[in-house]
Design a protein around this motif. Structure first.
Motif, PDB file in Angstrom:
ATOM      1  N   ALA A   1      43.780  45.358  33.512  1.00  0.00           N
ATOM      2  CA  ALA A   1      44.630  45.094  34.650  1.00  0.00           C
ATOM      3  C   ALA A   1      44.797  46.125  35.576  1.00  0.00           C
ATOM      4  CB  ALA A   1      46.263  44.951  34.017  1.00  0.00           C
ATOM      5  N   GLU A   2      44.811  47.602  35.038  1.00  0.00           N
ATOM      6  CA  GLU A   2      44.791  48.483  35.906  1.00  0.00           C
ATOM      7  C   GLU A   2      43.516  48.646  37.068  1.00  0.00           C
ATOM      8  OE1 GLU A   2      44.447  53.576  35.781  1.00  0.00           O
ATOM      9  OE2 GLU A   2      44.730  52.456  34.061  1.00  0.00           O
ATOM     10  N   MET A   3      42.341  48.243  36.533  1.00  0.00           N
ATOM     11  CA  MET A   3      41.171  48.177  37.390  1.00  0.00           C
ATOM     12  C   MET A   3      41.267  46.967  38.422  1.00  0.00           C
ATOM     13  SD  MET A   3      38.059  49.519  34.966  1.00  0.00           S
ATOM     14  CE  MET A   3      38.423  48.262  33.536  1.00  0.00           C
ATOM     15  N   THR A   4      41.532  45.735  37.894  1.00  0.00           N
ATOM     16  CA  THR A   4      41.535  44.596  38.573  1.00  0.00           C
ATOM     17  C   THR A   4      42.727  44.527  39.686  1.00  0.00           C
ATOM     18  OG1 THR A   4      40.847  43.530  36.581  1.00  0.00           O
ATOM     19  CG2 THR A   4      41.530  41.910  38.457  1.00  0.00           C
ATOM     20  N   ALA A   5      43.654  45.068  39.582  1.00  0.00           N
ATOM     21  CA  ALA A   5      44.646  45.210  40.634  1.00  0.00           C
ATOM     22  C   ALA A   5      44.239  46.046  41.685  1.00  0.00           C
ATOM     23  CB  ALA A   5      46.123  46.224  39.825  1.00  0.00           C
ATOM     24  N   VAL A   6      43.368  47.060  41.562  1.00  0.00           N
ATOM     25  CA  VAL A   6      42.470  47.823  42.682  1.00  0.00           C
ATOM     26  C   VAL A   6      41.357  46.918  43.119  1.00  0.00           C
ATOM     27  CG1 VAL A   6      41.341  50.085  43.411  1.00  0.00           C
ATOM     28  CG2 VAL A   6      43.208  50.067  41.726  1.00  0.00           C
ATOM     29  N   HIS A   7      40.647  46.272  42.433  1.00  0.00           N
ATOM     30  CA  HIS A   7      39.424  45.590  42.595  1.00  0.00           C
ATOM     31  C   HIS A   7      39.600  44.064  42.237  1.00  0.00           C
ATOM     32  CE1 HIS A   7      37.681  49.524  43.544  1.00  0.00           C
ATOM     33  NE2 HIS A   7      37.773  49.780  42.410  1.00  0.00           N
ATOM     34  N   PRO A   8      40.464  43.242  42.943  1.00  0.00           N
ATOM     35  CA  PRO A   8      40.492  41.917  42.417  1.00  0.00           C
ATOM     36  C   PRO A   8      39.456  40.900  43.018  1.00  0.00           C
ATOM     37  CG  PRO A   8      42.187  42.188  44.159  1.00  0.00           C
ATOM     38  CD  PRO A   8      41.302  43.495  43.880  1.00  0.00           C
ATOM     39  N   GLU A   9      38.145  41.121  42.484  1.00  0.00           N
ATOM     40  CA  GLU A   9      36.997  40.538  43.024  1.00  0.00           C
ATOM     41  C   GLU A   9      36.323  39.529  42.102  1.00  0.00           C
ATOM     42  OE1 GLU A   9      33.885  44.265  42.408  1.00  0.00           O
ATOM     43  OE2 GLU A   9      35.553  44.607  43.726  1.00  0.00           O
ATOM     44  N   ALA A  10      35.495  38.710  42.413  1.00  0.00           N
ATOM     45  CA  ALA A  10      34.781  37.704  41.705  1.00  0.00           C
ATOM     46  C   ALA A  10      33.924  38.695  40.679  1.00  0.00           C
ATOM     47  CB  ALA A  10      33.777  37.054  42.674  1.00  0.00           C
ATOM     48  N   GLY A  11      33.857  37.928  39.362  1.00  0.00           N
ATOM     49  CA  GLY A  11      33.156  38.758  38.447  1.00  0.00           C
ATOM     50  C   GLY A  11      34.000  39.745  37.460  1.00  0.00           C
ATOM     51  N   GLY A  12      35.354  39.842  38.025  1.00  0.00           N
ATOM     52  CA  GLY A  12      36.256  40.668  37.133  1.00  0.00           C
ATOM     53  C   GLY A  12      35.650  42.024  36.608  1.00  0.00           C
TER      54      GLY A  12
ATOM     55  N   PHE B   1      35.876  49.720  28.166  1.00  0.00           N
ATOM     56  CA  PHE B   1      36.547  50.976  28.152  1.00  0.00           C
ATOM     57  C   PHE B   1      35.669  52.081  28.728  1.00  0.00           C
ATOM     58  CE2 PHE B   1      39.051  49.135  24.444  1.00  0.00           C
ATOM     59  CZ  PHE B   1      39.858  49.224  24.855  1.00  0.00           C
ATOM     60  N   ALA B   2      34.369  52.081  28.623  1.00  0.00           N
ATOM     61  CA  ALA B   2      33.834  53.174  29.301  1.00  0.00           C
ATOM     62  C   ALA B   2      33.775  53.056  30.981  1.00  0.00           C
ATOM     63  CB  ALA B   2      32.255  53.018  28.853  1.00  0.00           C
ATOM     64  N   THR B   3      33.953  51.937  31.577  1.00  0.00           N
ATOM     65  CA  THR B   3      34.193  51.745  32.877  1.00  0.00           C
ATOM     66  C   THR B   3      35.610  52.175  33.166  1.00  0.00           C
ATOM     67  OG1 THR B   3      32.884  49.548  32.545  1.00  0.00           O
ATOM     68  CG2 THR B   3      34.256  50.051  34.480  1.00  0.00           C
ATOM     69  N   HIS B   4      36.397  52.061  32.244  1.00  0.00           N
ATOM     70  CA  HIS B   4      37.879  52.397  32.737  1.00  0.00           C
ATOM     71  C   HIS B   4      37.568  54.040  32.740  1.00  0.00           C
ATOM     72  CE1 HIS B   4      42.190  53.407  31.820  1.00  0.00           C
ATOM     73  NE2 HIS B   4      42.283  52.716  32.744  1.00  0.00           N
ATOM     74  N   VAL B   5      37.237  54.794  31.891  1.00  0.00           N
ATOM     75  CA  VAL B   5      36.907  56.039  31.934  1.00  0.00           C
ATOM     76  C   VAL B   5      36.526  56.533  33.384  1.00  0.00           C
ATOM     77  CG1 VAL B   5      36.043  58.209  30.790  1.00  0.00           C
ATOM     78  CG2 VAL B   5      37.037  56.248  29.336  1.00  0.00           C
ATOM     79  N   ALA B   6      35.268  55.855  33.449  1.00  0.00           N
ATOM     80  CA  ALA B   6      34.702  56.125  34.893  1.00  0.00           C
ATOM     81  C   ALA B   6      35.459  55.846  35.870  1.00  0.00           C
ATOM     82  CB  ALA B   6      33.146  55.404  35.118  1.00  0.00           C
ATOM     83  N   PHE B   7      36.205  54.806  36.192  1.00  0.00           N
ATOM     84  CA  PHE B   7      37.341  54.434  37.160  1.00  0.00           C
ATOM     85  C   PHE B   7      38.296  55.495  37.417  1.00  0.00           C
ATOM     86  CE2 PHE B   7      41.511  52.582  37.702  1.00  0.00           C
ATOM     87  CZ  PHE B   7      41.263  51.976  38.802  1.00  0.00           C
TER      88      PHE B   7
END
Length: 462
Positions: free
Chosen positions: A63-74, A379-385
């Motif tokens: 949810a944290e990442m998607t609120a910033v990037h609400p794009e196709a492909g999630g 989870f790895a993506t969230h760390v990089a985000f």
């Protein structure tokens, strides 16, 4: 309209929330919980609580990442952005394969539930019928899909709420002819942890599989009317509801029925849910429960087909899948991506004809491996985000995972441990026969795909 994708923003907030919740609550709770109970005994409540923490951390990170990037492909598109195109390619294809296999297994399960009422009906008949139904629902507008899924998921939610309510009443007061068991179901039959800590850890691999679907919340963002509001709200509601439904539901279950009986594997008639409904004097309890698990299977099948088709469409957007998958119907549905992901239905029809017992174990193993790997990459993506946002001094997302990035690292480590553990279970060891070779195949396939995508990008615009 979502510019650049052709997808339409037609999902309401209530539909987004119920799709996310429906994706995380499947037949694993109604029937699959028996397998976890057979391993952990009454301690399965703690196992579900531990897995819930990981699943809820995943929901918050997404949810944290998607609120910033609400794009196709999630989450697949976000992984592409922060971990690179290889990670995005591998993760999305892993997820598509896991979902396609799940689609097939759910429709076969739905066919088996129909045989509960009509045992002489050949399995392929309801499998074909339900396949046509769910395909039709998905080819209509996304708004119709959202409404259909909302009410199917509502049946599951209502059943769990009623079960918990009846169970609490029974534990406090008992029913006519059935006195309250008190704590006897927990204190007897070997106690709270009858098979030891090792068995409880093995149960964690089974229970974690039950939470697959939590990630569905991000894949609705590209078609949500207000993703910045609806996605965080859906994630927050899942925190309370998942904890209530899974943890409290299993707690009631093992308190009402001795774990040695709750672990039965004889299908609907042996479900602990049926036992409690019979105690409460509900007529035809087994038939009622069969209807509920049938709708649960169809709900999961419906959602999985939606999720996998949107993920395939997002791969085509970045050139990692055939360009033909970009085709959008007049209703805003990626019909060709939908057709590709309907392969799971074809497999299900073939399996229902030639024996599902032999056709699906290896595929289910591949689905489990793929699903857990997709979570680990999230989870790895969230760390990089987080690192990228902090480095850029960007404003925080409207919803944040508490304790991150440490929370994400710990959750990923736990998932790796669970994935390794699957190799030591009779039910899921096939994950290691199918999963790693498929992962290697994806990495090798990325090389020619990358060259083709680069060549396509270099083509002059027409």
């Amino acid at each position: 309209m979502n510019e650049g994708t052709g997808l339409r923003r037609e999902l309401s907030g209530r539909q987004v929330g119920m799709i996310a919740l429906g994706g995380a609550i499947g037949t694993g709770l109604f029937l699959g919980s028996g397998l976890a109970i057979s391993l952990a005994g009454p301690a399965v409540v703690v196992v579900y609580a531990v897995a819930a923490v990981v699943a809820l951390a995943l929901a918050y990170a997404l949810a944290e990442m998607t609120a910033v990037h609400p794009e196709a492909g999630g989450f697949g598109a976000i992984s592409h952005r922060y971990l690179g195109p290889l990670a995005g390619f591998v993760q999305r294809w892993l997820y598509i394969v896991a979902q396609v296999v799940n689609i097939g297994s759910e429709v076969v399960a739905a066919g088996l539930y129909v045989q509960f009422w009509w045992p002489d009906v050949p399995l392929w008949a309801p499998v074909v019928g339900f396949s046509v139904l769910i395909l039709t629902v998905n080819t209509l507008s996304v708004r119709f899909f959202g409404e259909f899924e909302y009410w199917f998921a509502m049946i599951k939610v209502a059943t769990i709420v009623v079960f918990i309510g009846i169970g609490v009443y029974f534990l406090l007061f008992g029913f006519a002819g059935h006195p309250s068991p008190g704590l006897s179901a927990v204190t007897g039959h070997g106690g709270f942890l009858p098979n030891g800590l090792g068995a409880a850890w093995l149960a964690l691999s089974v229970v974690t599989f039950s939470y697959m679907g939590t990630e569905a919340v991000t894949l609705t963002a590209a078609e949500s009317r207000d993703p910045e509001r609806d996605v965080p709200r859906a994630a927050r509601s899942m925190v309370l509801r998942l904890g209530l439904f899974y943890v409290l539901g299993t707690a009631v279950l093992v308190l009402v029925v001795p774990w040695t009986e709750a672990a039965g594997t004889e299908g609907i008639t042996q479900s602990p849910f049926v036992r409690l409904f019979e105690y409460a004097g509900i007529p035809a309890a087994a038939g009622v429960m069969n209807f509920v698990v049938l709708t649960a299977a169809l709900s999961a099948m419906n959602t999985n087909l939606y999720l996998s088709s949107r993920m395939a469409h997002s791969l085509a957007i970045v050139g990692h899948a055939p360009r033909s998958l970009l085709k959008i119907s007049s209703r805003g549905v990626p019909t060709r991506s939908l057709a590709v992901c309907a392969l799971g239905l074809v497999l299900a029809v073939l399996a229902s004809v030639f024996s599902p017992q032999q056709a699906f174990p290896l595929l289910i193993g591949a689905a489990l491996f793929s699903g857990l790997m997709a979570w680990i990459i999230i989870f790895a993506t969230h760390v990089a985000f987080r690192r990228a946002r902090d480095r850029e001094g960007a404003p925080p997302s409207p919803i944040r995972l508490p304790g991150a990035p440490a929370t994400s690292v710990l959750a990923a480590v736990m998932l790796v441990a669970v994935l390794v553990t699957t190799g030591f279970t009779d039910q899921f060891f096939v994950a290691w026969l199918a999963g790693p070779p498929f992962l290697v195949l994806l990495v090798l396939a990325y090389l020619p795909v990358r060259r083709r995508a680069a060549a396509r990008a270099a083509e002059p615009a027409t």
